[in-house]
Structures are given as structure tokens and as C-alpha cells.
Design a protein around this motif. Structure first.
Motif, mmCIF file in Angstrom:
data_model
loop_
_atom_site.group_PDB
_atom_site.id
_atom_site.type_symbol
_atom_site.label_atom_id
_atom_site.label_comp_id
_atom_site.label_asym_id
_atom_site.label_seq_id
_atom_site.Cartn_x
_atom_site.Cartn_y
_atom_site.Cartn_z
ATOM 1 N N ARG A 264 3.270 74.527 26.765
ATOM 2 C CA ARG A 264 2.344 75.648 26.564
ATOM 3 C C ARG A 264 0.932 75.297 27.022
ATOM 4 N NH1 ARG A 264 2.887 76.259 20.507
ATOM 5 N NH2 ARG A 264 1.148 77.727 20.782
ATOM 6 N N LYS A 265 0.760 74.106 27.551
ATOM 7 C CA LYS A 265 -0.517 73.650 28.094
ATOM 8 C C LYS A 265 -1.610 73.580 27.034
ATOM 9 C CE LYS A 265 0.561 75.290 32.758
ATOM 10 N NZ LYS A 265 1.014 73.971 33.177
ATOM 11 N N LEU A 266 -1.229 73.187 25.814
ATOM 12 C CA LEU A 266 -2.220 72.960 24.769
ATOM 13 C C LEU A 266 -2.956 71.653 25.055
ATOM 14 C CD1 LEU A 266 -0.160 74.016 21.621
ATOM 15 C CD2 LEU A 266 -1.789 75.370 22.940
ATOM 16 N N PRO A 267 -4.208 71.535 24.626
ATOM 17 C CA PRO A 267 -5.007 70.361 24.995
ATOM 18 C C PRO A 267 -4.548 69.086 24.289
ATOM 19 C CG PRO A 267 -6.233 71.751 23.480
ATOM 20 C CD PRO A 267 -5.004 72.522 23.862
ATOM 21 N N GLY A 268 -4.428 68.003 25.049
ATOM 22 C CA GLY A 268 -4.110 66.709 24.484
ATOM 23 C C GLY A 268 -2.680 66.279 24.705
ATOM 24 N N LEU A 269 -2.411 65.021 24.334
ATOM 25 C CA LEU A 269 -1.090 64.411 24.408
ATOM 26 C C LEU A 269 -0.864 63.618 23.123
ATOM 27 C CD1 LEU A 269 -1.180 63.074 28.079
ATOM 28 C CD2 LEU A 269 0.488 64.719 27.185
ATOM 29 N N PRO A 270 0.372 63.190 22.837
ATOM 30 C CA PRO A 270 0.575 62.309 21.682
ATOM 31 C C PRO A 270 -0.362 61.104 21.776
ATOM 32 C CG PRO A 270 2.671 63.046 22.531
ATOM 33 C CD PRO A 270 1.634 63.509 23.520
ATOM 34 N N ASP A 271 -1.054 60.819 20.694
ATOM 35 C CA ASP A 271 -2.084 59.776 20.733
ATOM 36 C C ASP A 271 -2.115 59.086 19.370
ATOM 37 O OD1 ASP A 271 -4.367 58.217 21.242
ATOM 38 O OD2 ASP A 271 -5.355 59.785 22.389
ATOM 39 N N LEU A 281 3.388 61.949 8.505
ATOM 40 C CA LEU A 281 2.565 61.531 9.638
ATOM 41 C C LEU A 281 1.541 62.591 9.982
ATOM 42 C CD1 LEU A 281 4.926 59.449 10.001
ATOM 43 C CD2 LEU A 281 4.480 59.634 12.463
ATOM 44 N N PHE A 282 0.315 62.152 10.232
ATOM 45 C CA PHE A 282 -0.732 62.979 10.806
ATOM 46 C C PHE A 282 -0.852 62.492 12.242
ATOM 47 C CE2 PHE A 282 -1.235 63.457 6.381
ATOM 48 C CZ PHE A 282 -1.954 64.621 6.130
ATOM 49 N N ALA A 283 -0.313 63.270 13.166
ATOM 50 C CA ALA A 283 -0.076 62.797 14.529
ATOM 51 C C ALA A 283 -0.797 63.658 15.551
ATOM 52 C CB ALA A 283 1.425 62.787 14.815
ATOM 53 N N SER A 284 -1.589 63.027 16.390
ATOM 54 C CA SER A 284 -2.225 63.737 17.497
ATOM 55 C C SER A 284 -1.168 64.151 18.507
ATOM 56 C CB SER A 284 -3.254 62.822 18.154
ATOM 57 O OG SER A 284 -3.880 63.463 19.229
ATOM 58 N N GLY A 285 -1.295 65.376 18.979
ATOM 59 C CA GLY A 285 -0.358 65.897 19.969
ATOM 60 C C GLY A 285 -0.996 67.059 20.699
ATOM 61 N N GLY A 296 10.241 63.916 10.293
ATOM 62 C CA GLY A 296 9.798 64.297 11.627
ATOM 63 C C GLY A 296 9.652 65.786 11.858
ATOM 64 N N LYS A 297 9.788 66.601 10.826
ATOM 65 C CA LYS A 297 9.657 68.048 10.974
ATOM 66 C C LYS A 297 8.186 68.445 10.987
ATOM 67 C CE LYS A 297 11.064 72.434 8.859
ATOM 68 N NZ LYS A 297 11.792 73.072 7.727
ATOM 69 N N ALA A 298 7.801 69.319 11.921
ATOM 70 C CA ALA A 298 6.423 69.791 12.002
ATOM 71 C C ALA A 298 6.144 70.799 10.895
ATOM 72 C CB ALA A 298 6.160 70.417 13.361
ATOM 73 N N LEU A 299 5.167 70.492 10.032
ATOM 74 C CA LEU A 299 4.807 71.362 8.916
ATOM 75 C C LEU A 299 3.594 72.219 9.236
ATOM 76 C CD1 LEU A 299 5.164 68.766 6.006
ATOM 77 C CD2 LEU A 299 6.923 70.262 6.989
ATOM 78 N N GLY A 300 2.701 71.715 10.080
ATOM 79 C CA GLY A 300 1.495 72.471 10.389
ATOM 80 C C GLY A 300 0.675 71.786 11.447
ATOM 81 N N LEU A 301 -0.403 72.456 11.852
ATOM 82 C CA LEU A 301 -1.267 71.969 12.921
ATOM 83 C C LEU A 301 -2.725 72.165 12.539
ATOM 84 C CD1 LEU A 301 -1.708 71.022 15.894
ATOM 85 C CD2 LEU A 301 -1.596 73.448 16.542
ATOM 86 N N ILE A 302 -3.500 71.107 12.678
ATOM 87 C CA ILE A 302 -4.951 71.153 12.503
ATOM 88 C C ILE A 302 -5.566 71.131 13.894
ATOM 89 C CG2 ILE A 302 -6.973 69.998 11.524
ATOM 90 C CD1 ILE A 302 -5.012 68.670 9.502
ATOM 91 N N CYS A 311 -7.249 60.223 14.019
ATOM 92 C CA CYS A 311 -7.702 60.688 12.716
ATOM 93 C C CYS A 311 -7.662 59.529 11.729
ATOM 94 C CB CYS A 311 -6.843 61.859 12.222
ATOM 95 S SG CYS A 311 -5.097 61.447 11.955
ATOM 96 N N ALA A 312 -8.279 59.727 10.564
ATOM 97 C CA ALA A 312 -8.277 58.687 9.531
ATOM 98 C C ALA A 312 -8.569 59.329 8.186
ATOM 99 C CB ALA A 312 -9.320 57.620 9.834
ATOM 100 N N PHE A 313 -7.944 58.794 7.129
ATOM 101 C CA PHE A 313 -8.251 59.211 5.772
ATOM 102 C C PHE A 313 -9.513 58.492 5.304
ATOM 103 C CE2 PHE A 313 -3.536 59.063 6.089
ATOM 104 C CZ PHE A 313 -3.314 60.434 6.097
ATOM 105 N N GLY A 314 -10.323 59.193 4.485
ATOM 106 C CA GLY A 314 -11.541 58.556 4.004
ATOM 107 C C GLY A 314 -12.087 59.212 2.753
ATOM 108 N N GLU A 315 -13.285 58.795 2.380
ATOM 109 C CA GLU A 315 -13.958 59.218 1.146
ATOM 110 C C GLU A 315 -13.045 58.931 -0.045
ATOM 111 O OE1 GLU A 315 -17.284 62.291 2.557
ATOM 112 O OE2 GLU A 315 -15.303 63.216 2.515
#
Length: 338
Positions: A264-271, A281-285, A296-302, A311-315
Motif C-alpha cells: 500500500r506504499k505506507l511510509p517505512g519498513l520493518p525496523d 511487540l511494538f514493531a516499526s513497519g 504475531g497478530k496485528a492489534l493496532g497501529l500508531i 520506539c522505547a518505553f519510558g517515564e
């Protein structure tokens, strides 16, 4: 039309732009999409994504330093690691963050890339420019090279790193930091590898068959290793079951395939990858950060509207920091990452 943005294309397109990092002014971007109702336990789809800073060449490698309560992240081509803390300005923390001295023409990404903090409290850097894995004492900023060669040959450009059991480190080594990539005259290894550095300093190969190994992470019990491939022909996350020696017990399986959003030509690649304490998993894609179930099931997209490298967890553990192209952003979670 939205075009797919690869790491190489993004860097090439902005290399000539003036470098003017700045603080954001309460700007929100993007949004959150639900694919599965299980997302609701982790994040509210109406939660705003807050921009903290902009103007970076390519933001990467965020890591939260609990002792001190601050975030570090890399601007890889600028060769700077920045520090963010609530209430203060974003400021350089390591300059240079990677290769010191004159940058040879054959080095395209001279700075630090992925980072983590080990059990000793040291900052561990996948140093793209130095082509090594490096430990930095956070107080003195003294650097120690932990790994720079395999069988006498220099690594390509170490990209991401995660701490394993008992002082072990896993890291990826694609050719992104070399100007000519796989054809670079500086390239000494015949492959782009995934490696293990054991606690006693030995370097072992996890996988030497991948074209573009990139992000790397471990499950909470450190018994499964995840590797993301920034490979347009194979945009996948692989899962490696590990034995007691830290090496794979069997061949890897495909944990998640991003072929559909890539088409679908969304920006980015697995990273970049991070794993929360529940094993999600919080996975760049392509499109942003995907929240994937332990199966491995996709639950949502940020999504921010731009490629998100990492990305990283913090605070308090309920903030997810995002390094997205030229910006640093954050979003609040319902459940803590750690």
C-alpha cells in the motif's frame, strides 16, 4: 499519493537540508488505528501523539535511562546522541555519538544507532560509524569497544543491540552506514549478520543469510530472539527460539509479515522493535508502530504520518517514545511496557 519511504531514500532526500533541531510547541500528530479489540487493553485509540522535538536528520535508537529519568536518542547522520528530560530542553549528550575525527567518504552514517542500557547501567551503542558495539559510562562518557570484528574482519555498520542473559548482547550488522552499501570497498564481511557477543567476549553468528537485518529484541524470558528485516523483498520479523547457550535451537519462523502494508506504499519498513512485559511487540513497519500480540497478530497501529524508525518505553513505563524521521514524539499507554 503517499509514497513508501525507505531509510536510504529518507536520508538521501534530507541530507542537504539545514540541520536545525528545535523543541516542539505542544503539537500533536497522526493517530491510532484499532485492528483488534485486544488493543483496548494497551492503548486508547483517542490518545494524542505528542511531538517533543523536530529538525533531526534521522532520529533513531531511543532508550530510557531509569537512573536519572531521561531519554537518549540518536540522530545517526548528524553523529549526535540527544538527551530529553521532562521540563528541560532537548540537548546533545554525546558529540560525536559515533565515529570521532574526520569522516571518511565511504561512511554514510557516522553516528550512534540503536542503544540499550545493560545490567551494569552502561549505555550500549550499536555504533554505525565506528562499526562496533560500544559501552559508554553514563557519568564519565568514557567509551569501551566491546565488539568490532568477526574472525578478524570488521563489522559493516552495527545497527541495533539488545541485552540478553548474563551479560550477553545480540546485535545486527547491515551495510546501511556504508556509502556504497554491499558494494562498498570498506565492507570486509561477505554477509550482513545477526550476532551474539557472549559475556566472555566471544562473537558468535546467529544468522548470516539475511539481506537487511535491522531491529532486534528479546521476549521477556529472553528465550526468543526477534529480528526485523528492512528488506522490501522480505519485509518480515523472524523469531528464533534460543537454547541455554543463547544460540538458536531451530531455524527461525516468520513472526509477522508486512507485505500487505508495504504494497500500500505506507511510509517505512520493518525496523526497530521493543517487547513489553506481557510479550507484545511494538514493531516499526510500513505506516508506523504496529502493536503485535505474542503470537504475531496485528492489534493496532500508531502512526505519525512519517516513517517511525524505533520506539522505547519510558517515564513510568506507560510512555512510548517514538523516533519518527525528523521528530521525537511520545504517546501514553494503558499498560506499562516494563
Amino acid at each position: 499519493m503517499t509514497m513508501a519511504i525507505t531509510r536510504r531514500a529518507a536520508l538521501t532526500g534530507i541530507a542537504a537540508l539545514p540541520f536545525v533541531p528545535m523543541l516542539a510547541r505542544a503539537a500533536n500528530v497522526g493517530g491510532i488505528t484499532r485492528f483488534d479489540s485486544a488493543l483496548d487493553a494497551v492503548i486508547d485509540v483517542n490518545t494524542p501523539i505528542e511531538v517533543l522535538g523536530t529538525g533531526y536528520r534521522w532520529a533513531e535508537g531511543p532508550v530510557w535511562v531509569k537512573k536519572g529519568g531521561y531519554l537518549l536518542f540518536s540522530d545517526v547522520p548528524a553523529n549526535i546522541a540527544y538527551r530529553w528530560k521532562q521540563g528541560g530542553a532537548i540537548a546533545p549528550f554525546l558529540t560525536p555519538s559515533g565515529l570521532a575525527g574526520p569522516i571518511p567518504a565511504g561512511i554514510r552514517e557516522a553516528g550512534s544507532n540503536g542503544m540499550t542500557v545493560d545490567a551494569q547501567g552502561r549505555l550500549i551503542i550499536a555504533d554505525s560509524g565506528t562499526r562496533a558495539v560500544v559501552a559508554v559510562d553514563l557519568a564519565s562518557k568514557r567509551r569501551t569497544i566491546l565488539a568490532e570484528r568477526y574472525e578478524g574482519k570488521r563489522f559493516n555498520s552495527c545497527n541495533d543491540v539488545v541485552a540478553g542473559k548474563s551479560g550477553a548482547l545480540y546485535f545486527t550488522d547491515p551495510p546501511y552506514g556504508l556509502t556504497e552499501g554491499d558494494t562498498s570497498p570498506l565492507k570486509e564481511l561477505a554477509f550482513n549478520g545477526v550476532f551474539l557477543r557472549t559475556a566472555d567476549g566471544r562473537i558468535r553468528v546467529i544468522d548470516e543469510t539475511l539481506k537487511r537485518p535491522n531491529g532486534i529484541a528479546l521476549c521477556p524470558k529472553k528465550t526468543t530472539l526477534y529480528v526485523a528485516m528492512s528488506d522490501e523483498a522480505r519485509p518480515q520479523i523472524l523469531a528464533y527460539p534460543l537454547g541455554a547457550d543463547g544460540l538458536p535451537r531451530t531455524a527461525p519462523t516468520v513472526f509477522h509479515d508486512f507485505s500487505a502494508p508495504l504494497a500500500r506504499k505506507l511510509p517505512g519498513l520493518p525496523d526497530g522493535l521493543k517487547v513489553d512485559k506481557a510479550g507484545r511487540l511494538f514493531a516499526s513497519g510500513p505506516g508506523g508502530i504496529y502493536l503485535l500480540s505474542p503470537e504475531g497478530k496485528a492489534l493496532g497501529l500508531i502512526a505519525t504520518g512519517k516513517a517511525i524508525a524505533n520506539c522505547a518505553f519510558g517515564e513510568d513505563g506507560k510512555t512510548l517514545f517514538l523516533t519518527s524521521s525528523d521528530m521525537l514524539a511520545r504517546v501514553r499507554l494503558k499498560s506499562p511496557g516494563w
